[in-house]
Write a protein that holds these residues in place. Structure first.
Motif, PDB file in Angstrom:
ATOM      1  N   SER A  24       0.949  -1.519  -0.071  1.00 35.87           N
ATOM      2  CA  SER A  24       0.253   0.109   0.413  1.00 35.87           C
ATOM      3  C   SER A  24       1.472   1.468   0.288  1.00 35.87           C
ATOM      4  O   SER A  24       0.200   2.202  -0.881  1.00 35.87           O
ATOM      5  CB  SER A  24      -0.896   0.300   0.877  1.00 35.87           C
ATOM      6  OG  SER A  24      -1.612  -0.727   1.351  1.00 35.87           O
ATOM      7  N   ARG A  28       1.145   4.150  -3.253  1.00 33.38           N
ATOM      8  CA  ARG A  28       1.139   5.539  -2.482  1.00 33.38           C
ATOM      9  C   ARG A  28       2.265   5.799  -2.872  1.00 33.38           C
ATOM     10  O   ARG A  28       2.100   7.687  -3.287  1.00 33.38           O
ATOM     11  CB  ARG A  28       0.998   5.642  -1.325  1.00 33.38           C
ATOM     12  CG  ARG A  28      -0.800   5.433  -0.702  1.00 33.38           C
ATOM     13  CD  ARG A  28      -1.030   4.743  -0.302  1.00 33.38           C
ATOM     14  NE  ARG A  28      -2.643   4.850   0.757  1.00 33.38           N
ATOM     15  CZ  ARG A  28      -3.180   3.180   0.065  1.00 33.38           C
ATOM     16  NH1 ARG A  28      -2.783   2.403  -0.045  1.00 33.38           N
ATOM     17  NH2 ARG A  28      -4.246   3.223   0.264  1.00 33.38           N
ATOM     18  N   SER A 169     -13.646   1.108   3.165  1.00 33.21           N
ATOM     19  CA  SER A 169     -12.543   1.039   1.889  1.00 33.21           C
ATOM     20  C   SER A 169     -11.435   1.492   2.167  1.00 33.21           C
ATOM     21  O   SER A 169     -12.128   2.883   1.170  1.00 33.21           O
ATOM     22  CB  SER A 169     -12.884   0.856   0.721  1.00 33.21           C
ATOM     23  OG  SER A 169     -12.611   0.833  -0.284  1.00 33.21           O
ATOM     24  N   ALA A 170     -10.408   1.504   2.479  1.00 36.48           N
ATOM     25  CA  ALA A 170      -8.761   2.782   2.423  1.00 36.48           C
ATOM     26  C   ALA A 170      -9.240   2.931   0.256  1.00 36.48           C
ATOM     27  O   ALA A 170      -8.686   4.018   0.108  1.00 36.48           O
ATOM     28  CB  ALA A 170      -7.754   2.252   2.657  1.00 36.48           C
ATOM     29  N   GLN A 171      -9.686   2.084  -0.441  1.00 37.22           N
ATOM     30  CA  GLN A 171      -9.430   1.726  -2.097  1.00 37.22           C
ATOM     31  C   GLN A 171      -9.804   3.869  -2.369  1.00 37.22           C
ATOM     32  O   GLN A 171      -9.584   4.615  -2.717  1.00 37.22           O
ATOM     33  CB  GLN A 171      -9.533   1.262  -2.674  1.00 37.22           C
ATOM     34  CG  GLN A 171      -8.100  -0.105  -1.702  1.00 37.22           C
ATOM     35  CD  GLN A 171      -8.429  -1.367  -3.362  1.00 37.22           C
ATOM     36  OE1 GLN A 171      -8.968  -1.074  -4.047  1.00 37.22           O
ATOM     37  NE2 GLN A 171      -7.444  -1.839  -3.442  1.00 37.22           N
ATOM     38  N   ASP A 317      -6.273  -7.839   4.846  1.00 40.10           N
ATOM     39  CA  ASP A 317      -6.641  -9.128   3.863  1.00 40.10           C
ATOM     40  C   ASP A 317      -5.533  -9.933   4.033  1.00 40.10           C
ATOM     41  O   ASP A 317      -5.231 -10.921   3.957  1.00 40.10           O
ATOM     42  CB  ASP A 317      -4.663  -8.117   3.405  1.00 40.10           C
ATOM     43  CG  ASP A 317      -5.725  -6.931   2.195  1.00 40.10           C
ATOM     44  OD1 ASP A 317      -6.576  -7.439   1.723  1.00 40.10           O
ATOM     45  OD2 ASP A 317      -4.455  -6.026   1.882  1.00 40.10           O
ATOM     46  N   LYS A 344     -12.591  -9.344  -3.155  1.00 41.53           N
ATOM     47  CA  LYS A 344     -10.960  -9.463  -3.251  1.00 41.53           C
ATOM     48  C   LYS A 344     -10.578  -9.824  -4.722  1.00 41.53           C
ATOM     49  O   LYS A 344     -10.873 -10.241  -5.445  1.00 41.53           O
ATOM     50  CB  LYS A 344     -10.135  -9.683  -1.736  1.00 41.53           C
ATOM     51  CG  LYS A 344     -10.793  -9.242  -1.061  1.00 41.53           C
ATOM     52  CD  LYS A 344     -10.077  -7.888  -0.563  1.00 41.53           C
ATOM     53  CE  LYS A 344     -10.671  -6.613   0.007  1.00 41.53           C
ATOM     54  NZ  LYS A 344     -10.221  -5.399   0.335  1.00 41.53           N
TER      55      LYS A 344
HETATM   56  C1  S3P Z   1      -5.848  -1.609   0.355  1.00 40.78           C
HETATM   57  C2  S3P Z   1      -6.823  -1.284   0.440  1.00 40.78           C
HETATM   58  C3  S3P Z   1      -7.637  -2.642   0.816  1.00 40.78           C
HETATM   59  C4  S3P Z   1      -6.921  -3.846   0.995  1.00 40.78           C
HETATM   60  C5  S3P Z   1      -6.137  -4.315  -0.079  1.00 40.78           C
HETATM   61  C6  S3P Z   1      -4.931  -2.460  -0.431  1.00 40.78           C
HETATM   62  C7  S3P Z   1      -5.185   0.623  -0.440  1.00 40.78           C
HETATM   63  O1  S3P Z   1      -8.618  -2.217   0.286  1.00 40.78           O
HETATM   64  O2  S3P Z   1      -7.584  -4.829   0.839  1.00 40.78           O
HETATM   65  O3  S3P Z   1      -5.430  -5.027  -0.575  1.00 40.78           O
HETATM   66  O4  S3P Z   1      -3.695  -0.241  -0.267  1.00 40.78           O
HETATM   67  O5  S3P Z   1      -5.624   1.307  -0.075  1.00 40.78           O
HETATM   68  P1  S3P Z   1      -9.820  -1.832   0.602  1.00 40.78           P
HETATM   69  O6  S3P Z   1      -9.616  -0.268   1.173  1.00 40.78           O
HETATM   70  O7  S3P Z   1     -10.814  -2.293  -0.764  1.00 40.78           O
HETATM   71  O8  S3P Z   1     -10.482  -2.855   1.275  1.00 40.78           O
END
Ligand code: S3P
Length: 436
Positions: A24, A28, A169-171, A317, A344
């Motif tokens: 991650s 970034r 969700s961090a994404q 994860d 996932k």
């Molecule tokens: C991630 C956020 C997670 C994780 C992914 C990496 C990221 O997904 O499962 O492997 O780097 O922001 P979600 O935020 O969609 O749950």
């Protein structure tokens, strides 16, 4: 030709090791240093297929990224408004993080672009980012199934929003944050359960202004980000395979040095400790945008638990490998409120449930979780369905299996942990790699 692992029973695993850089944070650092002003260095970048997809895309957007002989990467930042229109489609491969984060960045650009991915990524849900990005004025279109390819038109104006997250969700959060760098006023994102905050930490490290209070993230307008060198810590998600491998094998002891310990990533450590795992954290270091430390692990007798829902987001994860720990624990382990696992790299509830059954571990699947009854791995043939974390989890289960565990479709281990095979072999795991 696809790759397979065959893992035979192993007496113990041991060693003092480092795991490769955090996935991650690697994504970034590439994205944010590309839009910062000035030249900077990334040390410890994860050179996995997923992060290389992000790197290639940043290069196609006109950013010079050069690898040095010592393994560091030099990024010549182009500033917030310096990216160039790409000459071809931007291929995210298997990487959902690349696709979702870059969609946020690209919807703020004055040029059009198209994000594509492999077969698995093309099946994953993208409406979750389309909705907030369109509310911000992003001009983007998905396929009729609400999946990639994502076509993005040149931006007219990005407007600030106040967005209540429908999913943890961090994404999604990061996608909105990256788009909001192109808005003139403050954007707010409200989370139900806090997710990893690497994007916020890194933007603040580079001179931006994001405040977080009570799960409300306030992204204040910023004129520019200023390049700074970034050291990427070891990936706790990769470390977790080694941690569980050590916990379930007898007379084992492992130290993993310099691992990222962001509090929104350590849910699996808390879950394993509740199960009786002997884990110690030492040498905690708080310099730079992320906390790091060394993790000491010892063989442990694990017991089944009901996993508190508050840990789901911060262990998201790690569930495939937590399920292997649960299969080795006495009694039942119950997970609920984890529906996101279906979306996932594979449907991780279903694929893990099938694999565990093939190896002789009883379990019941729920719509949003699973119940696993601890038992003995008998060995068997498991299809990872191309999911890297499922493949590595069953490789670790092979340590305690009566007979070999044969795992199909392991090529995608290289999306997150290309060094896995060599590292676990060196630590004592009885693993073979075959092509067929
Ligand atoms: C991630 C956020 C997670 C994780 C992914 C990496 C990221 O997904 O499962 O492997 O780097 O922001 P979600 O935020 O969609 O749950």
């Amino acid at each position: 030709m696809s790759e397979q692992y065959i893992v035979s029973p192993t007496s113990r695993i041991f060693g003092k090791i480092n795991v490769p850089g955090d996935k991650s944070i690697s994504h970034r650092s590439l994205i944010l240093l590309s839009i910062s002003q000035g030249t900077s260095k990334i040390s410890g970048l994860l050179e996995s297929d997923d992060c290389i997809s992000t790197l290639n895309i940043c290069q196609l957007l006109g950013v010079d990224i050069i690898k040095q002989s010592n393994g560091d990467y030099i990024v010549k930042g182009q500033g917030l408004f310096g990216l160039k229109e790409p000459k071809r489609n931007l291929d995210c491969g298997n990487s959902g993080t690349s696709m979702r984060l870059l969609a946020g960045l690209l919807c703020g650009q004055k040029f059009s672009s198209c994000l594509i991915g492999d077969e698995s990524l093309t099946k994953r849900p993208m409406e979750r980012i389309l909705i907030p990005l369109q509310l911000m004025g992003g001009k983007m279109h998905l396929s009729k199934n609400n999946t990639a390819p994502i076509n993005i038109d040149a931006a007219q104006k990005i407007s600030p929003i106040v967005y209540q997250m429908p999913i943890d969700s961090a994404q999604i959060k990061s996608s909105i944050i990256l788009a909001s760098l192109y808005a003139k006023k403050t954007t707010k994102v409200i989370e139900n359960n806090a997710t990893r905050d690497h994007t916020e930490n890194m933007i603040n490290f580079l001179g931006g202004n994001i405040e977080t209070e009570n799960k409300i993230i306030t992204i204040n307008p910023c004129e520019k980000l200023i390049s700074k060198d970034i050291n990427i810590p070891g990936d706790i998600s990769s470390a977790m395979f080694i941690i569980v491998g050590c916990l379930i094998s007898e007379k084992s002891e492992v130290t993993i040095c310099n691992v990222g310990l962001n509090k929104f990533r350590t849910g699996a450590l808390e879950i394993l400790k509740m199960m009786g795992a002997k884990i110690e954290i030492k040498n905690v270091n708080n310099i730079g945008p992320e906390i790091t430390g060394d993790i000491f692990v010892y063989s442990s007798k694990l017991k089944g638990i009901s996993i508190p829902s508050k840990y789901v987001a911060s262990a998201i994860d790690e569930f495939p490998i937590i399920f292997i720990a649960a299969a080795n624990a006495s009694g039942k382990t119950i997970l609920k409120n984890a529906e996101e696992l279906k979306y996932k790299e594979s449907n991780r509830l279903e694929v893990m449930s099938k694999g565990l059954k093939k190896c002789g571990i009883a379990n019941d699947l729920y719509d949003d979780g699973i119940e696993i009854t601890g038992g003995n791995f008998e060995g068997g043939l498991v299809d990872s369905c191309g999911d890297h974390r499922v493949a590595m989890s069953f490789a670790i289960a092979g340590i305690v299996s009566k007979k070999d565990i044969h795992i199909l479709n392991t090529d995608n281990v290289s999306t997150s942990f290309p060094a896995f095979y060599n590292l676990v072999k060196k630590m004592g795991l009885n693993i073979k790699r075959v092509k067929s």
